[in-house]
Write an enzyme that holds these catalytic residues in place. Structure first.
Site, PDB file in Angstrom:
ATOM      1  N   TRP A 329       0.995  -1.240  -0.082  1.00 30.82           N
ATOM      2  CA  TRP A 329      -0.102   0.039   0.043  1.00 30.82           C
ATOM      3  C   TRP A 329       0.863   1.274   0.057  1.00 30.82           C
ATOM      4  O   TRP A 329       0.359   2.452  -0.263  1.00 30.82           O
ATOM      5  CB  TRP A 329      -0.973   0.125   1.153  1.00 30.82           C
ATOM      6  CG  TRP A 329      -0.282   0.228   2.503  1.00 30.82           C
ATOM      7  CD1 TRP A 329       0.925  -0.507   3.037  1.00 30.82           C
ATOM      8  CD2 TRP A 329      -0.605   1.114   3.586  1.00 30.82           C
ATOM      9  NE1 TRP A 329       1.153  -0.030   4.288  1.00 30.82           N
ATOM     10  CE2 TRP A 329       0.392   0.819   4.725  1.00 30.82           C
ATOM     11  CE3 TRP A 329      -1.868   2.065   3.651  1.00 30.82           C
ATOM     12  CZ2 TRP A 329       0.335   1.715   5.951  1.00 30.82           C
ATOM     13  CZ3 TRP A 329      -1.695   2.668   4.975  1.00 30.82           C
ATOM     14  CH2 TRP A 329      -1.112   2.518   5.920  1.00 30.82           C
ATOM     15  N   ASP A 330       2.114   1.044   0.293  1.00 30.91           N
ATOM     16  CA  ASP A 330       2.930   2.320   0.493  1.00 30.91           C
ATOM     17  C   ASP A 330       2.870   2.902  -0.757  1.00 30.91           C
ATOM     18  O   ASP A 330       2.926   4.378  -0.838  1.00 30.91           O
ATOM     19  CB  ASP A 330       4.521   1.579   0.423  1.00 30.91           C
ATOM     20  CG  ASP A 330       4.757   0.749   1.575  1.00 30.91           C
ATOM     21  OD1 ASP A 330       3.975  -0.062   1.944  1.00 30.91           O
ATOM     22  OD2 ASP A 330       6.016   0.923   2.225  1.00 30.91           O
ATOM     23  N   GLU A 471      -0.101  -2.494  12.771  1.00 31.33           N
ATOM     24  CA  GLU A 471       0.033  -4.044  12.657  1.00 31.33           C
ATOM     25  C   GLU A 471       0.307  -4.634  13.876  1.00 31.33           C
ATOM     26  O   GLU A 471       0.171  -5.890  14.069  1.00 31.33           O
ATOM     27  CB  GLU A 471       1.268  -4.484  11.619  1.00 31.33           C
ATOM     28  CG  GLU A 471       0.603  -4.019   9.940  1.00 31.33           C
ATOM     29  CD  GLU A 471       1.928  -4.148   9.078  1.00 31.33           C
ATOM     30  OE1 GLU A 471       3.104  -3.943   9.495  1.00 31.33           O
ATOM     31  OE2 GLU A 471       1.468  -4.308   7.963  1.00 31.33           O
ATOM     32  N   LYS A 585       2.222   0.358  16.401  1.00 29.34           N
ATOM     33  CA  LYS A 585       3.448   0.524  15.540  1.00 29.34           C
ATOM     34  C   LYS A 585       3.600   1.789  14.874  1.00 29.34           C
ATOM     35  O   LYS A 585       4.583   2.222  14.528  1.00 29.34           O
ATOM     36  CB  LYS A 585       3.232  -0.707  14.430  1.00 29.34           C
ATOM     37  CG  LYS A 585       4.437  -0.895  13.637  1.00 29.34           C
ATOM     38  CD  LYS A 585       4.218  -1.916  12.735  1.00 29.34           C
ATOM     39  CE  LYS A 585       5.499  -2.128  11.836  1.00 29.34           C
ATOM     40  NZ  LYS A 585       4.865  -3.069  10.750  1.00 29.34           N
ATOM     41  N   GLN A 586       2.607   2.238  14.173  1.00 24.67           N
ATOM     42  CA  GLN A 586       2.539   3.765  13.287  1.00 24.67           C
ATOM     43  C   GLN A 586       1.246   4.095  13.339  1.00 24.67           C
ATOM     44  O   GLN A 586       0.170   3.661  13.937  1.00 24.67           O
ATOM     45  CB  GLN A 586       2.926   2.960  11.961  1.00 24.67           C
ATOM     46  CG  GLN A 586       2.058   2.097  11.294  1.00 24.67           C
ATOM     47  CD  GLN A 586       2.439   1.351   9.977  1.00 24.67           C
ATOM     48  OE1 GLN A 586       2.967   0.528  10.191  1.00 24.67           O
ATOM     49  NE2 GLN A 586       2.329   1.986   8.873  1.00 24.67           N
TER      50      GLN A 586
END
Lengths: 766, 766
Positions: A329-330, A471, A585-586
């Protein structure tokens, strides 16, 4: 203003990092920033875009071609190499303006005197098959030099071997190494011509290596050239060419030789000038940020698929085989915005890649019992998912750990739809929808319709059992990010239908015929009517990341780190340290706030930034840029600046994980490169295009005086200069239409072709 | 035919196992099979039903009372104990017919001669507060004996201490130890009267201990008695008594003393005779199975809450504090059938316990955002869930592991409803529904209605994200067992309403008023109309245990065992070895096939038995009996026999896990005890009552000639004799109604009160 980065001494420990940092490429291939005498041990790689191979039962990965630039030097019978020889001085340099790599190494000769070895190389932007190099030696004393140069067929592989039936041959003066891949039997060919005006050349039968012996005289410079061409069976297939890859490669090096180094370099340079002219971002007042941002853009440009719509950009670009060379998806969420603003043709190629891989996404949806298209979490050539169910090994037991990247990160299908719609909005080019884009949009909406569940008590559709961007928390219900994107997918599906119905009724009839049995628009509308997207809490304004997130253990990042037993342990997965806590995580909610920034008040964005920021590990290089973007959005650019710098320098400093156990996971970070651009332009410069009007809401860090950049919107070219007190918009005379601009949410003003708008900013808000 | 089990020597390693094996009890308290001189180190426990306490932040567990039977002997100044002294002979024996425990130990005296110490004890069935014991010594030479006896206040606790403000006092001749619990401040009182006809007695101030010194003469027997009473604040609360627990306890021991040992024992024996008269199962042809089955029944009888509807049977009975003394689904699914057939009053108490804990179940449902009642996975006094989210420690990291017993084993609410409906069907006593049973049924149905999700593409309601009986596979979708039971819950909710509407219209109006806003019957009906229960595959006949079970790794049990790194590692949880494979912890589909045996063909049952059996680890003591049951059902009793024997002997052999690390997890296995009865009676004897007709379909193991047992069905008493060629049914003359019997699915025949039916079996089918 500097356009280059350099190292002025050799450090063995930096061989891997510099392989990434000094990379060159042209979208067809990446060439790692290794030195001429290096081999597979130093991770030399000529990574080919879109050509994958599977060896045995190991995972598929891109194929590295043999290295046609291989060159080593021996003096009086002793090999000279930075790895082992006595080096008097060494410089490695990358000129990002022209994408030219140089090295100059001065060796202390064993019996006295200095020998200088220089080499310059580029991956031609004019002919994507070409690698070109100029090399020279110069000695302070007479000596006997033997140069070995040719094609190194000993290729670095993570999961190889991939090249079989490797043949080395000579055709007139041209060395040829050819092979076929193991799985798909695709030919891979490297041809090399080296042009020497000195010495005696010897080529052993059946070896793609030249040996040039020369009695070098002190003080004289001996220069030579190498022309290398790379072709694969995919090229012939794509182009429908008649010649074989070998013929094409031989022809390419001969043509290159005929043109000569200077002409090739000049053509290459002009094309790079052209590229920068529509992509360079100028920051006034912050040289460090300026270079880091340019370097980030450089990294995107060398891997952009300018000439193919069958490939996209893998998560580690073309810096090797890491992450299976797979597209995540980046691309849509972190890289596409840069291309949408600077080079819509490349943006189109990226989205066409998703259209070409629709069948893979359909197969994945069907595999899990869903309708429509469930895009691969790790996409390669066919769109089938390269992601395994056991993506991480447990450090405590050595066992593969069941992870849910593949089967639960359903937002990927929404990310693809988001990208397609962004493309249409930014360019006005709705041909993408006719060329398969509409089908992708509708199939993704159908996928979500079949994935969703209706709760009869709450009277709403929900998206259950997913993994969001964070994630560390797998298999959650109603991840706000995912739900918001699913809603957008359904809306885009409706709008796509409206658009096509109105503008292309016949095409619409044909395209939509396959969905006549439904679920289609009626069902999408019903789902939208009662679809649940988590909203800000009325009191705290916090949006809960997913159902029951607030019930998790509250723990500081420091406390969580203190619980780590093994520094390589994965914080997610079955028993991961973060999974039962609120540590992310992010960016997840904050990413959603950025994507839908106009749907939320500043107070909501601020509250959530402040809530989630201390809970974010930034365990992904995709995370910090989002915090920078939203910090700018809420008027706190200086909170965001460190995140921006961390993102923009990731491939310069090499500060990121390089190995897990003995598995190399390093490489470049194109999503961070794109994120750095987003933070600077969409964040600090505050640019936002909604498809009709350009909104500019600058929020510059204190060091920055201004940001200047070119953009292409709805087919028109504009140059923007955004400072603390004024925004200037200059429209190209060749533009066909006006475009509306507004600053600080004021009244839109039209910018006519060839005109310049000057818009004053109110000081208070900057 | 033997009615006792005995050990004829002392083995230190068996102290813990024998504590379970030789247990006595009366439903109010359990007394572990320890010896008189034992203390907390030997896990002496007087475990009280229904009294729980929480110490600090440790988990709640039942309270153990001080041990009023404590007695030790010293000879000429040397302590005599099996643990350290020289033992000439030792016998420990349990008479399961009367629930009387005996021990006789002959010590080699240090300076020559033999001393015999005998003790007999029982937990009175006549007065549940009483423990009664007769003890004696006999020496072959003169010696000086000191007997210490009284109340040992040093109580074994797993998570204690629970008893505070412990006071030891003397009231006239009666020793009293009293305390209050930490959490709820409930008084716990033990009173003791010891009656000696010899020696000199001394009682130290403030100690609940008597010291009797006697000059023993060779050849004479010295006998004494102990009367111990246990009371708690809960008794007073329950009964609304005016006396304090201390007064009640003192009164109880004085009354007991007045009646004397012989009378007390006689009363106790008669009540046990009576119990056996309506619960003994006679197996002809297999003495080993006979004893094991009787022993299993014994274990159920000593813990059955005959006099309280506020308690149920914990998973480890009253054998200690293991498993938090919590009540699991074990009760309804594995123990209830025995009581339904033999003692409906106790069955009613068990179900009333669920009615009394409905509010706890409502709180749990609300905690998770659901309607209705979500029963506790581990239920104690209030019905709030004692189960934690981190029920197991990871052996590799020592960290608590997130498990989903508490929040995902939703079938518990269906199990409770199943139990209630079974009770009504078996007894015809629909007062249970009026006394709260209907409310439980409807609230559980409402819970499932709110838990369920509708899939618009598949057009069905599904039950997502649950853990079924096979706990190695957590968070699965559409677990067939769970879905089948949810469907049954909805059906029972409808039938309950129909029954009450018809028979008790006014009560129905009152009871159902609270549900008028719904969801209620209309919603249950809608859900039933399109509710998904996994069905047998048309080809293989296999019912998939849950969605995508068939996609898991196929591995043999042996192969999986070979992957074990640490023998204590948990196979389930986040990264458990079994989680990604088809290996099951325990019967899941096969259990469903047993519950709904008349909904599936023999071919389906056989196919699934054969498919799932090799994939079952039997990691739970609840598993083997189910395979025995279904083996009998499909006409293969000899496949089932080893599973039956394994189940029936689990507390005799002590072959089960006793410790995890330093945590004692042993104890008795009432669910297996109930499972043994089910396998023998419902499996091999083939008894099945559908609420109207008794179906008998014998499937006897080859050793068995016949099975004979009493049953109580719809208030009528019957004696069944089931052999290979004939079934005899004898109805008590006092029965009020006829009951229909059928064998081998033939024509039902009515058995009138006082009559005997003889039904011939066709040989082929047995």
């Amino acid at each position: 203003m500097s356009w280059s980065t350099r190292d002025t001494h050799f450090d063995k420990d930096l061989v891997t990092t510099n392989g990434n940092k000094y990379m060159i490429g042209n979208g067809y291939m990446g060439y790692r920033g290794t030195l001429e005498e290096f081999g597979k041990e130093q991770l030399v790689a000529v990574t080919l875009a879109g050509l994958y191979d599977k060896a045995g039962d190991k995972w598929r990965e891109p194929v590295n071609a043999p290295n046609g630039l291989y060159t080593s030097i021996a003096c009086d019978g002793e090999d000279l190499t930075v790895l082992d020889s006595e080096v008097a001085s060494h410089v490695q340099e990358l000129d990002i303006r022209s994408a030219v790599h140089c090295r100059e190494t001065v060796y202390n000769l064993p019996e006295g005197g200095l020998l200088t070895f220089s080499a310059e190389r580029f991956a031609s932007l004019d002919n994507q098959h070409l690698l070109v190099s100029r090399l020279s030696i110069h000695s302070t004393r007479d000596c006997r030099i033997v140069i070995e140069t040719g094609i190194d067929g000993k290729v670095w592989d993570i999961n190889g071997p991939h090249l079989f039936e490797l043949q080395e041959q000579l055709e007139k003066d041209v060395l040829i190494t050819s092979a076929i891949t193991g799985e798909l039997k695709i030919p891979v060919v490297v041809a090399e011509q080296a042009v020497f005006s000195f010495g005696e050349q010897q080529i052993d039968e059946g070896k793609a290596l030249r040996r040039i012996s020369v009695e070098v005289r002190a003080g004289e410079t001996y220069e030579w050239y190498k022309y290398v061409a790379v072709y694969t069976g995919l090229d012939a297939l794509n182009a429908g060419d008649t010649p074989t890859p070998i013929e094409a490669a031989v022809h390419a090096v001969r043509s290159a030789q005929a043109q000569g180094y200077a002409v090739l370099l000049n053509n290459h340079r002009q094309l790079w000038e052209d590229r920068w002219s529509h992509s360079d971002v100028i920051i006034e007042g912050d040289e460090e940020a300026q270079f880091a941002l340019r370097y980030s853009i450089y990294q995107l440009l060398i891997i952009a698929p300018a000439e193919s719509e069958k490939v996209s950009i893998p998560a580690r670009g073309l810096s090797g085989q890491v992450y299976k060379g797979a597209v995540f998806w980046d691309t849509e969420m972190f890289m596409l915005p840069f291309f949408l603003h600077s080079d819509p043709g490349i943006a189109r190629n990226l989205m066409m890649y998703r259209i070409h891989t629709l069948d893979g996404a359909r197969r994945k949806a069907a595999e899990y019992g869903f309708l429509g298209a469930f895009y691969a979490w790790e996409s390669q050539d066919t769109g089938d998912d390269a992601c395994t169910l056991f993506n991480v090994n447990d450090v405590f037991t050595g066992r593969p750990m069941r992870t849910f990247f593949r089967d639960k990160q359903v937002h990927i299908s929404a990310d693809v739809v988001h990208g397609i719609w962004q493309y249409v909005q930014f360019t006005g080019d709705d041909s993408l929808l006719l060329d398969g884009g509409a089908e992708v949009v509708w199939e993704c909406a159908r996928f979500f319709y079949s994935y969703a569940y209706y709760n009869s008590v709450k009277e709403r559709y929900e998206i259950l059992d997913v993994t969001g961007p964070d994630e560390y928390h797998e298999r959650v219900n109603n991840n706000a990010f995912t739900n918001a994107l699913v809603k957008e997918t359904l809306e885009i599906a409706m709008r796509t239908a409206e658009l096509l119905k109105e503008k292309y009724p016949e095409a619409y009839r044909d395209l939509s015929a396959q969905f006549s049995a439904g679920p289609y628009l009626a069902e999408f509308e019903a789902m939208l009517d009662s679809f649940y997207v988590p909203q800000p809490d009325p009191e705290s304004l916090i949006i809960e990341q997913f159902d029951r997130y607030h019930k998790l253990e509250e723990v500081t990042l420091a406390e969580l780190k203190s619980r780590v037993i093994n520094k390589h342990e994965y914080w997610g997965g079955g028993n991961g340290l973060a999974t039962t806590t609120t540590i992310l995580k992010q960016a997840d909610i904050v990413l959603m706030l950025n994507l839908f920034k106009h749907s939320f008040t500043k107070a909501v964005k601020k509250a959530n930034w402040e809530f989630y920021e201390p809970r974010t590990e930034h365990g992904s290089s995709l995370s910090p840029c989002i915090y920078a973007l939203v910090a700018a959005d809420i008027g706190s650019p200086d909170w965001g600046y460190p995140y921006f710098m961390r993102t923009a320098t990731v491939d310069l400093t090499g500060v990121s994980k390089q190995y897990v156990g003995d598995l190399y996971i390093g490489g470049t970070h194109p999503a961070a490169n794109g994120g750095a651009w987003m933070a600077a332009v969409l964040g600090f410069a505050g640019l936002y295009f909604d498809g009709e009007t350009v909104h500019i809401h600058p929020s510059l860090p204190k060091q920055w005086q201004s940001v200047e950049l070119p953009v292409v919107l709805r087919g028109g070219s504009f140059r923007l200069h955004i400072s603390r007190d004024e925004v200037t918009v200059s429209a190209a005379a060749s533009n066909r239409e006006d475009l509306a601009f507004t600053i600080q949410d004021g009244q839109p003003e039209l910018c006519h072709p060839g005109a310049q708008l000057r818009l004053r900013l109110e000081a208070a808000s900057v």
